[in-house]
Design a protein around this motif. Structure first.
Motif, short mmCIF file in Angstrom:
data_model
loop_
_atom_site.label_atom_id
_atom_site.label_comp_id
_atom_site.label_asym_id
_atom_site.label_seq_id
_atom_site.Cartn_x
_atom_site.Cartn_y
_atom_site.Cartn_z
N VAL A 177 57.01 11.18 12.86
CA VAL A 177 56.60 10.20 13.86
C VAL A 177 55.10 10.29 14.03
N PHE A 178 54.44 9.14 14.08
CA PHE A 178 53.00 9.08 14.36
C PHE A 178 52.78 8.22 15.58
N GLY A 179 51.81 8.59 16.40
CA GLY A 179 51.46 7.76 17.54
C GLY A 179 50.02 7.97 17.93
N SER A 180 49.41 6.92 18.45
CA SER A 180 48.07 7.03 19.00
C SER A 180 48.12 6.64 20.48
N PRO A 220 46.58 19.24 7.76
CA PRO A 220 46.50 18.05 6.90
C PRO A 220 46.29 16.74 7.65
N LEU A 221 46.64 16.67 8.93
CA LEU A 221 46.39 15.42 9.66
C LEU A 221 44.91 15.08 9.67
N LEU A 222 44.05 16.10 9.74
CA LEU A 222 42.61 15.88 9.88
C LEU A 222 41.86 16.07 8.56
N GLU A 235 50.00 18.26 16.95
CA GLU A 235 51.28 18.28 16.23
C GLU A 235 52.35 18.80 17.18
N ILE A 236 53.49 18.11 17.20
CA ILE A 236 54.63 18.50 18.03
C ILE A 236 55.85 18.53 17.12
N ARG A 237 56.57 19.64 17.15
CA ARG A 237 57.80 19.77 16.37
C ARG A 237 58.99 19.85 17.31
N VAL A 238 59.98 19.01 17.05
CA VAL A 238 61.23 19.01 17.81
C VAL A 238 62.37 19.03 16.81
N GLY A 239 63.05 20.16 16.69
CA GLY A 239 64.09 20.28 15.67
C GLY A 239 63.48 20.11 14.29
N ASP A 240 64.07 19.23 13.49
CA ASP A 240 63.54 18.95 12.16
C ASP A 240 62.49 17.85 12.18
N GLY A 241 62.28 17.22 13.33
CA GLY A 241 61.31 16.14 13.42
C GLY A 241 59.91 16.65 13.66
N VAL A 242 58.92 15.94 13.12
CA VAL A 242 57.52 16.31 13.27
C VAL A 242 56.74 15.11 13.77
N PHE A 243 55.97 15.33 14.84
CA PHE A 243 55.08 14.30 15.38
C PHE A 243 53.65 14.71 15.11
N TRP A 244 52.89 13.78 14.52
CA TRP A 244 51.44 13.91 14.42
C TRP A 244 50.83 12.75 15.19
N ASN A 264 46.59 10.15 6.14
CA ASN A 264 47.08 11.52 5.96
C ASN A 264 48.54 11.65 6.38
N PHE A 265 48.91 10.98 7.45
CA PHE A 265 50.30 11.00 7.89
C PHE A 265 51.22 10.45 6.79
N LEU A 266 50.82 9.34 6.20
CA LEU A 266 51.65 8.73 5.15
C LEU A 266 51.72 9.62 3.91
N ASP A 267 50.56 10.12 3.48
CA ASP A 267 50.51 10.83 2.20
C ASP A 267 50.96 12.28 2.31
N ARG A 268 50.66 12.93 3.43
CA ARG A 268 50.86 14.37 3.52
C ARG A 268 52.07 14.78 4.35
N LEU A 269 52.69 13.80 5.00
CA LEU A 269 53.91 14.11 5.73
C LEU A 269 55.06 13.20 5.30
N VAL A 270 54.88 11.88 5.41
CA VAL A 270 55.97 10.96 5.12
C VAL A 270 56.38 11.04 3.65
N ARG A 271 55.41 10.92 2.75
CA ARG A 271 55.76 10.94 1.32
C ARG A 271 56.25 12.32 0.88
#
Length: 282
Positions: free
Chosen positions: A98-101, A141-143, A182-191, A269-276
């Motif tokens: 999950v990504f949010g601004s 990797p987000l930054l 970065e926030i981790r909840v279970g297997d989910g990752v938020f950047w 970075n979210f797309l390339d280093r987390l989602v993909r």
């Protein structure tokens, strides 16, 4: 092909107002940026603040969730807030990236046990200045690709005041300790970022006009006429970034803001280093 669920943080009136000044909704802005950065992506737009909202694609059939900014306030509560908290909670529980601004960061922090509220150090309008990594964010990797310090589009009164337990604060500045997290909840990752890497300067200018009274109240402009002159300058710089070095100099706008690929670095970075990466692992 990536399937990205883009959730607009605004309720109907907020979406209409945003569209009236920017020519598109916040979700449409994000979808355009995401598809530019990932031409193989399909964006499915949702409006989870609405009572009658129906997701256009099941969470389990999506590769990621992106949550936009909003005029809502997490601390006010209410159904429009609760529905969005439930969506982000469900996405993380399903193991989605999950990504949010801005609003997205505040929602994610809230559901993970943190606190979002009005920033006691004051708002940021236009640009967040001199953002820098925390020690924990040094190699995150987000930054990736950001210089030691950078500016970014920002428009907010609220912010994450108390980060959730177990989260990792990645960047801050003298106005706010939590500019990226970065926030981790279970297997989910938020950047996410409190600033707005998705916004072009013309959209920043339009949103500043909507916030004119707040900008003046915060003491950042002497009056609304000065605010509109500042917004005009941002708009003109957006229209001709290479031909108006005078405006870039006067406004203190650097290449980290002017160059789209650099301004949008966190989204890429979210797309390339987390989602993909997660997509390949699955």
């Amino acid at each position: 092909m990536l399937h990205l669920l883009v959730a607009d943080g605004n309720e109907r009136s907020g979406r209409a107002t945003h569209e009236s000044v920017c020519g598109k909704t916040s979700a449409e802005t994000y979808a355009g940026v995401l598809q530019h950065l990932a031409p193989d992506a399909v964006c499915h737009l949702a409006a989870p603040a609405d009572a009658d909202a129906v997701l256009p694609r099941a969470l389990t059939a999506c590769d990621a969730l992106v949550l936009t900014g909003s005029t809502l306030h997490v601390q006010d509560g209410g159904p429009a807030v609760t529905r969005q908290c439930d969506l982000v909670r469900a996405a993380l529980a399903a193991g989605l990236p999950v990504f949010g601004s801005c609003w997205g960061v505040q929602v994610a922090a809230t559901i993970a046990g943190g606190r979002a509220a009005r920033n006691p150090r004051g708002p940021e309008y236009g640009l967040a200045r001199a953002i820098s990594r925390t020690p924990a964010g040094a190699d995150h990797p987000l930054l990736a690709g950001r210089p030691p310090a950078w500016d970014a589009p920002a428009i907010h009164d609220d912010a994450v005041i108390d980060p959730p337990p177990g989260s990792t604060v990645l960047a801050g500045n003298d106005r706010l300790d939590v500019q990226a997290i970065e926030i981790r909840v279970g297997d989910g990752v938020f950047w996410g970022t409190q600033y707005h890497p998705e916004l072009d300067l013309d959209e920043v200018a339009a949103m500043l006009r909507l916030s004119a009274a707040g900008v003046v109240e915060a003491g950042l402009c002497p009056d609304e006429a000065a605010l509109h002159a500042y917004a005009d300058a941002l708009r003109d710089l957006h229209r001709d970034p290479e031909g108006r070095p005078d405006l870039a100099w006067r406004l203190g706008v650097t290449a980290e803001v002017l160059v789209p690929e650099r301004r949008r670095r966190e989204i890429g970075n979210f797309l390339d280093r987390l989602v993909r990466v997660r997509r390949r692992a699955a």
